[in-house]
Every structure is written in C-alpha cells, then in structure tokens.
Design a protein around this motif. Structure first.
Motif, PDB file in Angstrom:
ATOM      1  N   PHE A 195       7.503  30.948  74.631  1.00 27.01           N
ATOM      2  CA  PHE A 195       6.530  29.877  74.823  1.00 27.01           C
ATOM      3  C   PHE A 195       7.081  28.595  74.206  1.00 27.01           C
ATOM      4  O   PHE A 195       7.925  28.642  73.314  1.00 27.01           O
ATOM      5  N   VAL A 196       6.559  27.453  74.670  1.00 25.70           N
ATOM      6  CA  VAL A 196       6.843  26.169  74.028  1.00 25.70           C
ATOM      7  C   VAL A 196       5.506  25.582  73.597  1.00 25.70           C
ATOM      8  O   VAL A 196       4.578  25.446  74.406  1.00 25.70           O
ATOM      9  N   ALA A 197       5.400  25.253  72.306  1.00 28.03           N
ATOM     10  CA  ALA A 197       4.151  24.748  71.731  1.00 28.03           C
ATOM     11  C   ALA A 197       4.328  23.301  71.292  1.00 28.03           C
ATOM     12  O   ALA A 197       5.045  23.023  70.325  1.00 28.03           O
ATOM     13  N   PHE A 198       3.692  22.373  72.004  1.00 22.27           N
ATOM     14  CA  PHE A 198       3.616  20.982  71.563  1.00 22.27           C
ATOM     15  C   PHE A 198       2.354  20.882  70.711  1.00 22.27           C
ATOM     16  O   PHE A 198       1.236  20.973  71.216  1.00 22.27           O
ATOM     17  N   GLU A 199       2.535  20.665  69.409  1.00 24.36           N
ATOM     18  CA  GLU A 199       1.443  20.889  68.463  1.00 24.36           C
ATOM     19  C   GLU A 199       0.913  19.620  67.802  1.00 24.36           C
ATOM     20  O   GLU A 199       1.639  18.644  67.638  1.00 24.36           O
ATOM     21  N   THR A 200      -0.358  19.682  67.416  1.00 21.98           N
ATOM     22  CA  THR A 200      -1.011  18.676  66.579  1.00 21.98           C
ATOM     23  C   THR A 200      -0.879  17.281  67.194  1.00 21.98           C
ATOM     24  O   THR A 200      -0.598  16.309  66.499  1.00 21.98           O
ATOM     25  N   VAL A 201      -1.105  17.181  68.492  1.00 18.49           N
ATOM     26  CA  VAL A 201      -0.929  15.911  69.209  1.00 18.49           C
ATOM     27  C   VAL A 201      -2.186  15.060  69.025  1.00 18.49           C
ATOM     28  O   VAL A 201      -3.277  15.462  69.416  1.00 18.49           O
ATOM     29  N   LEU A 203      -2.843  11.818  70.133  1.00 20.06           N
ATOM     30  CA  LEU A 203      -3.073  10.704  71.044  1.00 20.06           C
ATOM     31  C   LEU A 203      -3.047  11.169  72.506  1.00 20.06           C
ATOM     32  O   LEU A 203      -2.170  11.948  72.897  1.00 20.06           O
ATOM     33  N   ARG A 204      -3.973  10.637  73.295  1.00 19.12           N
ATOM     34  CA  ARG A 204      -3.991  10.982  74.717  1.00 19.12           C
ATOM     35  C   ARG A 204      -2.723  10.505  75.407  1.00 19.12           C
ATOM     36  O   ARG A 204      -2.184  11.207  76.259  1.00 19.12           O
ATOM     37  N   ARG A 205      -2.231   9.321  75.030  1.00 21.81           N
ATOM     38  CA  ARG A 205      -1.012   8.837  75.678  1.00 21.81           C
ATOM     39  C   ARG A 205       0.176   9.751  75.393  1.00 21.81           C
ATOM     40  O   ARG A 205       1.090   9.867  76.209  1.00 21.81           O
ATOM     41  N   GLU A 206       0.174  10.412  74.228  1.00 21.88           N
ATOM     42  CA  GLU A 206       1.261  11.349  73.943  1.00 21.88           C
ATOM     43  C   GLU A 206       1.102  12.626  74.761  1.00 21.88           C
ATOM     44  O   GLU A 206       2.103  13.235  75.158  1.00 21.88           O
ATOM     45  N   ILE A 207      -0.129  13.028  75.051  1.00 22.48           N
ATOM     46  CA  ILE A 207      -0.341  14.162  75.947  1.00 22.48           C
ATOM     47  C   ILE A 207       0.227  13.840  77.321  1.00 22.48           C
ATOM     48  O   ILE A 207       0.954  14.650  77.929  1.00 22.48           O
ATOM     49  N   TYR A 208      -0.078  12.641  77.832  1.00 21.03           N
ATOM     50  CA  TYR A 208       0.492  12.231  79.119  1.00 21.03           C
ATOM     51  C   TYR A 208       2.017  12.214  79.054  1.00 21.03           C
ATOM     52  O   TYR A 208       2.703  12.625  80.003  1.00 21.03           O
ATOM     53  N   ALA A 209       2.558  11.738  77.937  1.00 24.31           N
ATOM     54  CA  ALA A 209       4.014  11.661  77.782  1.00 24.31           C
ATOM     55  C   ALA A 209       4.649  13.044  77.792  1.00 24.31           C
ATOM     56  O   ALA A 209       5.724  13.243  78.394  1.00 24.31           O
ATOM     57  N   ILE A 210       4.011  14.007  77.144  1.00 23.38           N
ATOM     58  CA  ILE A 210       4.546  15.375  77.123  1.00 23.38           C
ATOM     59  C   ILE A 210       4.562  15.950  78.535  1.00 23.38           C
ATOM     60  O   ILE A 210       5.549  16.566  78.957  1.00 23.38           O
ATOM     61  N   ARG A 211       3.485  15.739  79.271  1.00 23.34           N
ATOM     62  CA  ARG A 211       3.465  16.227  80.657  1.00 23.34           C
ATOM     63  C   ARG A 211       4.550  15.557  81.499  1.00 23.34           C
ATOM     64  O   ARG A 211       5.174  16.197  82.354  1.00 23.34           O
ATOM     65  N   LYS A 212       4.779  14.280  81.250  1.00 22.54           N
ATOM     66  CA  LYS A 212       5.842  13.571  81.970  1.00 22.54           C
ATOM     67  C   LYS A 212       7.212  14.131  81.602  1.00 22.54           C
ATOM     68  O   LYS A 212       8.074  14.325  82.475  1.00 22.54           O
ATOM     69  N   ALA A 213       7.427  14.406  80.319  1.00 23.90           N
ATOM     70  CA  ALA A 213       8.702  14.980  79.875  1.00 23.90           C
ATOM     71  C   ALA A 213       8.939  16.335  80.503  1.00 23.90           C
ATOM     72  O   ALA A 213      10.058  16.647  80.950  1.00 23.90           O
ATOM     73  N   THR A 229      -4.111  20.068  70.252  1.00 24.21           N
ATOM     74  CA  THR A 229      -4.614  18.817  69.708  1.00 24.21           C
ATOM     75  C   THR A 229      -5.349  19.065  68.392  1.00 24.21           C
ATOM     76  O   THR A 229      -5.749  20.196  68.099  1.00 24.21           O
ATOM     77  N   ASP A 230      -5.507  18.017  67.607  1.00 23.95           N
ATOM     78  CA  ASP A 230      -6.148  18.184  66.300  1.00 23.95           C
ATOM     79  C   ASP A 230      -7.340  17.242  66.163  1.00 23.95           C
ATOM     80  O   ASP A 230      -7.382  16.177  66.789  1.00 23.95           O
TER      81      ASP A 230
END
Length: 370
Positions: A195-201, A203-213, A229-230
């Motif tokens: 699994f890959v865990a993008f954690e403790t995000v 900001l919404r813009r960072e969520i969009y950025a992760i999906r873009k990445a 998210t936290d």
C-alpha cells in the motif's frame, strides 16, 4: 443479519500504532530531530525492525514504513547528500521487509498475511516547525504574506488568488511525484510495497496535488493507496478566505469525487482525537456513498486516531491522557464496528497514531476480532 448484508463482506485489517512515539516511549530513542523516526533508519536499523516486530506481535496486519518524514529537502536540511537520502529512504522499506521476514519465521505454525504500507507525510511534515496541523505552507505552496499579516493557509478569493492556488497544486504535485518515483524506480523496493499511505494531509489543495501526482505516475504502476487527513480539535486545518474551516466532507470529496484524476483507493483519518471520529465519519460516509452511486465501487476506510495525549510544543513534551490501552481500544473498537456495520466501505484498516503503542494494538485487535 443476513449473508446478503454488505457489512458481512467488509474486510478488516489491523494497522500498527505510532511508530515514532513508540520508538521514543518503548525503545527510548531521541526523535527530537528534523528526520524524526527516519533518523534511526541509518543510525540504528535494528531498533526500527524491533519496533515493527512489536506491532506485528501485537496483532498488526499492516505496518507503516519509517519514511513519513523522508524527502530530499528534509535530508538536505539535516546535512545528508541526495545519494544518501535516496539510500536511506529505500532502506526504510527494506527494514519493514526484514521485520516481516522475521515475523513469518516466528509464526510458521500460524502464518498471518502481513502487508507493508509506504508512509509518505505531507509537505508540511518537511517544514520546521512541522505544519501538518496548521497547513501554513510557504510560497509557492501557500499564500504570500507580509510580516504584518496574520498567518493563514488560504489564498485570496480573487482571480489572482485562484491562479496562485493552482500554481501551489502544481508545485505540491511535483513534490509528491518526485518522492513517489524515488521508491518506485527501484524495482526491488517497489515490489515489497503493498500500500501507499499519504498521511496527515492538512490541505484540500494538497489532496488534489497528490491525486495529480498519482495520475502522472500512472495507474498501472500504482499500488492501492489512501489519503489520510487530520482534524486537530475536530476541524480540518484549511480555511477559506473568510476564515471558515473546510469540512471533512470537503476533504473526502477532494480525495474521492472532485476532478478527473483517479480517486484514491481509500480515505483515511489519522492523528485525530478519538472523540471526533463519529461526526467526521458521518461526513466521510456520505461522500463514500456518492462515490459508490457514481462509480459502482466501494472504497476502503483507514482510521488511526491518537491515544488522546496532548503535545506541548513549548516544552516538547506530552501530557498523558487517561485513555490508554483497554479504554482507548474499547472506545475505538466501537467506532470501527459501527463503520463496518453500515456496509458502505469495501474494507476498514484500523490502528493508532501518536502515543498508541503495542499495548493499544493488542487491545484493539481483541476488540475487533472477538
């Protein structure tokens, strides 16, 4: 409850607890360093393996790598070369793999399928002081502020502010893409990751950025992944220009519904007080149901709240809660079982974050599995 009820089909996995605070509390490591739990990867790898093993013996099905704070900028600030940074980042996965190997040798008679989740913290975890809970990112990742302006993580609600926010998304996407490729470009490392865990995000813009990445990375290469998210004090850190906080609905929609990029495989809440979970989950569940209606596919829920201790940044110490061990597990177990009963999630991964150690995971496993 009938066999046709989707709750009967919900898969449940136990996640480990707070690796960094366990290294501090149980293994007496000094993690007051820019690299936090990544520091022992190179200096004392056996203690990382021992911490992983402690959680596996406690009942964890999934262990998070000690790479949460690993990024080239963090290592550079700590005095490491880029080559050393890459080597240590990859080593964090190798140590988790070695812990899994040793655990399998211990449990040959009663084998358990153990998964490894690559832990990737937000850009804010690379800053000093860390910004996972406020989301005050410097330009170009956040708004330009004059010395006289009050701190904010919101761009102005103007055409210029909108353009700056899109530029911030692009920069954050580049940050997450580079780090993701560091692990994936080494075939031996990437094969180990489940699994890959993008954690403790925060900001919404960072969520969009992760999906873009992830979209740039390529869906065919990507492992199952979640965005967690936290909610310090029960609120999502990002605000609008008027100071109003975004909600868990906004965060979950950003991860699962908005835009054209592939939605996250799972939505998570971590590093948040247990008492806030029921209300936050109501919002997240409503978004998950919309995703199911739109795509015909149920998603995973990932929950790993704090134990309840409060961190004082001035004294750099924790004020202990009364919710350790069995008490924490009983309360959290009720939340997890309720989430399963609704039947809106394909599966639930449940564990702990800051100050939750092997004792809490032992107790949680008993609550959920009995």
């Amino acid at each position: 409850m009938s066999e046709s009820n989707p709750a009967k089909r919900t898969q449940v996995l136990i996640l480990d607890g707070g690796l960094g605070t366990t290294l501090e509390d149980v293994f007496h490591q000094d993690i007051s360093h820019a690299l936090w739990s990544a520091k022992p990867i190179d200096e004392d790898p056996e203690v990382i393996i021992s911490a992983h093993l402690a959680f596996l013996r406690a009942g964890a099905d999934v262990i998070l790598t000690s790479s949460y704070q690993c990024a080239y900028t963090t290592f550079e600030r700590a005095g490491y070369t880029r080559d050393d940074a890459r080597r240590i980042m990859l080593k964090s996965v190798q140590l988790a793999q070695e812990a899994r190997r040793r655990f399998r040798e211990e449990t040959l008679a009663t084998p358990r399928d153990v998964k490894i989740a690559l832990s990737l913290g937000p850009y804010g975890a690379m800053l000093y002081p860390a910004q996972e809970f406020d989301g005050f990112y410097p330009p170009p990742y956040g708004p330009v502020l004059s010395p006289s302006q009050k701190k904010t993580n919101a761009f102005e609600d103007t055409p210029e502010g909108t353009a700056q926010e899109q530029a911030a998304i692009d920069e954050l996407a580049a940050f997450h893409y580079e780090r993701l490729c560091t692990f994936a470009d080494d075939a031996g490392t990437w094969d180990v990751v489940d699994f890959v865990a993008f954690e403790t995000v925060p900001l919404r813009r960072e969520i969009y950025a992760i999906r873009k990445a992830v979209a740039c990375f390529g869906g065919e290469r990507m492992k199952p992944w979640w965005i967690s998210t936290d909610y310090p004090g029960g609120r999502f850190p990002e605000t609008k220009a008027n100071g109003e906080h975004l909600t868990a609905t906004d965060a979950a929609s950003a991860a699962l519904l908005d835009g054209e990029e592939t939605a996250a495989w799972g939505f998570g809440i971590n590093c948040t007080g247990l008492e806030f979970l029921p209300a936050l989950l109501e919002e997240a569940r409503a978004v998950a149901k919309k995703h199911l209606e739109k795509h015909g596919k149920r998603l995973w829920l990932v929950l790993y709240p704090n134990r309840g201790d409060v961190y004082d940044p001035v004294t750099q110490s924790w004020r202990e809660s009364s919710g350790q061990g069995q008490k924490w597990a009983v309360g959290f177990g009720t939340v997890v079982l309720d989430a399963i009963a609704h039947g809106d999630w394909e599966g639930v991964i449940a564990g702990g974050c800051c100050k939750t150690g092997p004792d809490e995971i032992v107790a949680l496993a008993k609550e959920i599995r009995t």
